[in-house]
Design an enzyme around this catalytic site. Structure first.
Site, PDB file in Angstrom:
ATOM      1  N   GLU A 173       0.826  -1.196  -0.011  1.00 35.64           N
ATOM      2  CA  GLU A 173       0.041   0.059  -0.044  1.00 35.64           C
ATOM      3  C   GLU A 173       0.917   1.177  -0.078  1.00 35.64           C
ATOM      4  OE1 GLU A 173      -3.030  -0.280   3.144  1.00 35.64           O
ATOM      5  OE2 GLU A 173      -4.060  -1.862   2.098  1.00 35.64           O
ATOM      6  N   GLU A 292      -5.588  -8.485  -0.502  1.00 38.73           N
ATOM      7  CA  GLU A 292      -6.442  -8.023   0.758  1.00 38.73           C
ATOM      8  C   GLU A 292      -7.844  -7.755   0.578  1.00 38.73           C
ATOM      9  OE1 GLU A 292      -4.858  -5.177   3.630  1.00 38.73           O
ATOM     10  OE2 GLU A 292      -2.762  -5.471   3.077  1.00 38.73           O
ATOM     11  N   GLN A 353      -7.704 -11.168   7.298  1.00 35.42           N
ATOM     12  CA  GLN A 353      -6.540 -11.804   7.703  1.00 35.42           C
ATOM     13  C   GLN A 353      -7.082 -13.431   7.864  1.00 35.42           C
ATOM     14  OE1 GLN A 353      -3.576  -9.786   9.816  1.00 35.42           O
ATOM     15  NE2 GLN A 353      -3.984  -7.827   8.627  1.00 35.42           N
TER      16      GLN A 353
END
Ligand code: AHR
Length: 503
Positions: A173, A292, A353
């Site tokens: 990111e 993600e 996660q």
């Protein structure tokens, strides 16, 4: 009257089901590692200190690759802190999550754990505070057999075999101002390209992932991808996508339609990749690593003040421990449908996660481990999506959403495995006011077949699995299925996720 009609034809193939779509993510964040996967005093712990109950659930979840060690954490991480004798490992401030990192678990231990889970390690490199040299060092330590200072150090640390990591994320990111070492697209594109070229000199077969935008709402979304790819197009295999969804302002209708947002996000990134490919006259095709994705009640997290005094930063605090509902599981199911539908261009993905931190698996220290609601769509899709992904012809009634306009009430995707002659159909009903009836024209697939049909739903769309009620929400057999010739009629309860297996 049917709410939706679906035509399945096994010749309408999108792409083979790629196991890498069923990856996950373990970050040094909160209790994901400590008291999540690792708790030496736990009654189920093995000789390496890994919780056996968690390993069993990870295997049941069916996780392919596991991205590690972050996330925001990686942008300040020194991987060397996490190898060698444990008693010599330094404690460090983790600026990403205002925590104290003990480094009790590092690359070698995590690689051992991934092997035990039957998964594959995907490593993220720190391109926030570090650069090309450290990237080469961790590759050497991890992947070189022997004969270099770093590979010999790994052997001396008790790991004679290389970790053989093939998938490498070039930072995390880097478009985000919150990221340590945040850079402009130009600057990141240059360092990512230099790092990729250096890593490829050591091993041209590595699979490399450049950072895309942190989410499609970033002001630089689109131009970030274009600029980064203009620098890295010939050097990387993937560009990453990240997206998290949450129900805002009680707007359940829009939340249930999150998959449509993921669809358009993917389509935009594919268009940008192909634009750069054309611009550069390239022969290669870069794909997407959606590394993600999940439901995350991010606004709730940001409403909690971070501990400012570093003297007070705790070890493995309870952070981002979202407790998921039926509605969240239906959204996760819808996101899985979107990922599968794009299997020709999304060729890797990681549910973010894995344990405790926005996770399908929860644990209590010294206590139980259990499955959150979102565990089930992932586990079922990972198990039943086999063979090729099929493009379905879906005609559905629609509903009006505040955020995405008119959206189909029913969405779905199917896979077909010619070897086992098994077809799996994954369906979500976004209707929050009632059942939806779906008529599936399965042609020859329905002839002389066996059918298994399960649904996850609840009279309370906000029902959860908790420590004290671990099995409130589980998929159950759905008897509302009628087969007549090639036509299969199924009824989906309000706000539900269903899996039909025709074999
Ligand atoms: O998964 C939680 C965080 O979300 C990750 O650390 C970061 O990459 C993203 O913003």
């Amino acid at each position: 009257m049917a709410t939706a009609k679906i035509v399945i034809d096994p010749s309408f193939i999108v792409a083979p089901v790629n196991r890498n779509l069923f990856g996950s993510f373990v970050e040094h964040l909160g209790r994901c590692v400590y008291t999540g996967i690792y708790e030496p005093d736990h009654p189920t712990a093995d000789t390496d200190g890994f919780r056996g109950d968690v390993l069993d659930l990870v295997k049941e979840l069916g996780v392919s690759t596991i991205r590690y060690p972050g996330g925001n954490f990686v942008s300040g991480y020194k991987w060397e802190d996490g190898v060698g004798p444990k008693e010599d490992r330094p404690r460090r401030l983790d600026l990403a999550w205002h925590s104290l990192e003990t480094n009790e678990i590092g690359l070698d231990e995590f690689s051992t754990w991934v092997d035990k889970a039957g998964s594959e390690l995907m490593l993220a490199i720190n391109l926030g505070t570090r650069g090309v040299e450290e990237a080469l060092d961790i590759l050497d330590y991890s992947n070189i057999k022997s004969g270099t200072a770093l590979s010999d150090a790994r052997i001396a640390n008790g790991h004679p075999e290389p970790h053989a990591v093939t998938m490498w994320c070039l930072g995390n990111e880097m478009d985000g101002p919150w990221q340590l070492g945040h850079r402009s697209a130009e600057d990141y594109g240059k360092i990512a390209s230099q790092t990729a070229r250096a890593l490829r000199q050591v091993d041209p077969s590595l699979k490399l992932i450049a950072c895309g935008s942190s989410n499609p709402r970033m002001p630089s979304f689109g131009s970030w991808e274009r600029t980064v790819l203009e620098h890295t197009y010939e050097d990387v295999d993937y560009i990453s996508c990240h997206a998290y969804y949450e129900e805002s302002d009680g707007d359940l209708g829009s939340f249930l339609a999150s998959g449509t947002n993921m669809d358009s996000f993917i389509d935009s990134v594919v268009a940008t990749i192909d634009h750069v490919k054309a611009e550069l006259r390239s022969e290669r095709t870069v794909n997407i690593s959606f590394d993600e994705w999940n439901v995350w009640y991010n606004k709730r997290y940001h409403a909690v003040d971070k501990i400012t005094d570093p003297q007070e930063w705790p070890i493995a605090p309870r952070l981002l421990e979202d407790v998921y509902t039926v509605a969240d599981a239906v959204v996760v199911g819808g996101l899985l449908i979107s990922l599968l539908r794009h299997a020709d261009r999304v060729t890797a993905a990681s549910l973010a996660q894995l344990v405790n931190v926005i996770a399908p698996i929860m644990t209590e220290p010294a206590g139980d481990a259990w499955r959150q609601t979102i565990f089930y769509p992932f586990a079922q899709a990972s198990k039943h999506a086999q063979g090729d992904v099929l493009r379905l012809n879906i005609t559905s009634e629609t509903y009006e959403t505040k955020v995405y306009g008119e959206v189909d009430l029913v969405d779905g995707v199917a896979t077909h495995d010619t070897a086992t002659r098994t077809t799996s159909v994954f369906l979500v009903n976004r209707n929050s006011t009632g059942e939806s009836t779906v008529v599936i024209d399965a042609g020859d697939l329905a002839q002389n077949a066996n059918f298994s049909f399960t649904t996850l739903a609840d009279t309370d769309v906000y029902a959860q699995n908790t420590l004290n009620d671990q099995n409130r929400v589980v998929p159950v057999q759905n008897d509302k299925i009628v087969v007549e010739g090639s036509e299969i009629r199924v009824t989906l309860p309000a706000v539900s996720w269903s899996v039909l297996v025709i074999s």
